[in-house]
Design an enzyme around this catalytic site. Structure first.
Site, short mmCIF file in Angstrom:
data_model
loop_
_atom_site.label_atom_id
_atom_site.label_comp_id
_atom_site.label_asym_id
_atom_site.label_seq_id
_atom_site.Cartn_x
_atom_site.Cartn_y
_atom_site.Cartn_z
N LYS A 152 0.84 -1.19 0.00
CA LYS A 152 0.00 0.00 0.00
C LYS A 152 0.88 1.24 0.00
CE LYS A 152 -2.01 1.58 3.81
NZ LYS A 152 -1.71 3.05 3.89
N ASP A 174 -3.61 4.31 -1.75
CA ASP A 174 -4.52 4.67 -0.67
C ASP A 174 -4.49 6.19 -0.44
OD1 ASP A 174 -6.12 4.59 1.64
OD2 ASP A 174 -4.42 4.15 2.94
N LYS A 212 -7.55 8.04 -0.73
CA LYS A 212 -8.87 8.40 -0.18
C LYS A 212 -9.40 9.70 -0.78
CE LYS A 212 -7.86 6.24 4.33
NZ LYS A 212 -6.39 6.04 4.17
N ASP A 223 -13.63 14.98 -2.93
CA ASP A 223 -13.72 16.33 -3.47
C ASP A 223 -14.97 16.41 -4.33
OD1 ASP A 223 -12.95 18.96 -4.51
OD2 ASP A 223 -10.90 18.42 -3.97
N THR A 238 -10.92 3.56 10.86
CA THR A 238 -10.79 2.70 12.04
C THR A 238 -10.23 3.46 13.25
OG1 THR A 238 -8.63 1.94 11.25
CG2 THR A 238 -10.54 0.57 10.75
N ARG A 256 3.00 -1.68 10.85
CA ARG A 256 4.08 -1.80 11.83
C ARG A 256 4.35 -3.22 12.32
NH1 ARG A 256 1.97 3.60 14.73
NH2 ARG A 256 0.15 2.91 13.55
#
Length: 232
Positions: free
Chosen positions: A32, A59, A61, A64, A121, A211
């Site tokens: 990603k 990614d 997002k 607009d 999330t 991570r």
């Protein structure tokens, strides 16, 4: 069967992202590219990752006015990405414009998947309330999922905690789940988290993991262990 794992390359420069990619096997994961890396490196990093055999989830997002989002999605699709996303809260007209813009663009031999973000999330009911949304997270997710389905999108970014219900409501959707943490790992800045095996059992199709892999002493070993956890 292709791996369900997507490794988040959340880095501030190309060199660090490519160094991590060199430690990973593109047969075991996709990657990603998010706002930080794309802002620092631009489209070139996507090409470099693709040249190393990785399929890329872009990614960014997009959110607009419909025309602006449509143009951005079309340019992204022409980069040959495997998947890209928009915010469902941009509204039906924006979602439909994005859908139309991506349709028929097959720069990498296939049309990219177009998915929508429902509720991040990192947000819980209290955070939604601060935004003026006083319904539950569950209801807001289902509302935005229905809007995305009406617009003809391919799937959703959602918490694994919503995955089971969303699969019931929209079995045609692919579900992409961030907030995935091994059982022994902390939640970091995610609030609605789940382990890999539990997320897949709940209905998630793809798991975004950062991570727990990228900060591990041996990222390749961590990736293999997570794959084993998915299988088990």
């Amino acid at each position: 069967m292709k791996s369900p794992l997507i490794v988040a390359l959340d880095y501030a420069d190309t060199a660090a992202a490519l160094a991590m990619a060199e430690l990973l096997d593109p047969r075991q994961c996709r990657v990603k590219v998010g706002k930080e890396l794309f802002t620092a490196s631009g489209p070139k990093v996507i090409e470099q990752l693709q040249n190393r055999g990785f399929e890329v989830f872009l990614d960014l997002k997009f959110h607009d006015i419909p025309q602006t989002v449509a143009k951005a999605c079309q340019v992204a699709a022409r980069l040959g990405v495997w998947m890209l996303n928009v915010h469902a809260s941009g509204g039906k007209a924006m979602l439909e414009a994005a859908r139309e813009a991506v349709d028929g663009v097959t720069a990498s031999g296939h049309q990219p998947l177009l998915i929508a973000v429902t509720v991040l999330t990192s947000l819980d009911a209290d955070a939604l309330g601060q935004l003026g949304v006083h319904d539950s997270v569950k209801l807001q997710v289902e509302r935005l999922a229905a809007l995305s389905a009406e617009a003809g999108l391919d799937g959703l970014v959602c918490s694994a905690q919503e995955a089971s219900r969303l699969k019931q409501l929209h079995p045609e959707f692919c579900l992409v789940t961030p907030g995935i943490r091994p059982a022994q790992h902390g939640a970091d800045d995610q609030r609605r988290t789940m382990t890999p095996g539990a997320a897949l059992a709940a209905g998630s199709d793809y798991l975004v993991i950062g991570r727990p892999i990228t900060a591990a002493p041996d990222p390749a070993e961590a990736l293999s262990a997570l794959l084993a956890a998915c299988a088990g």
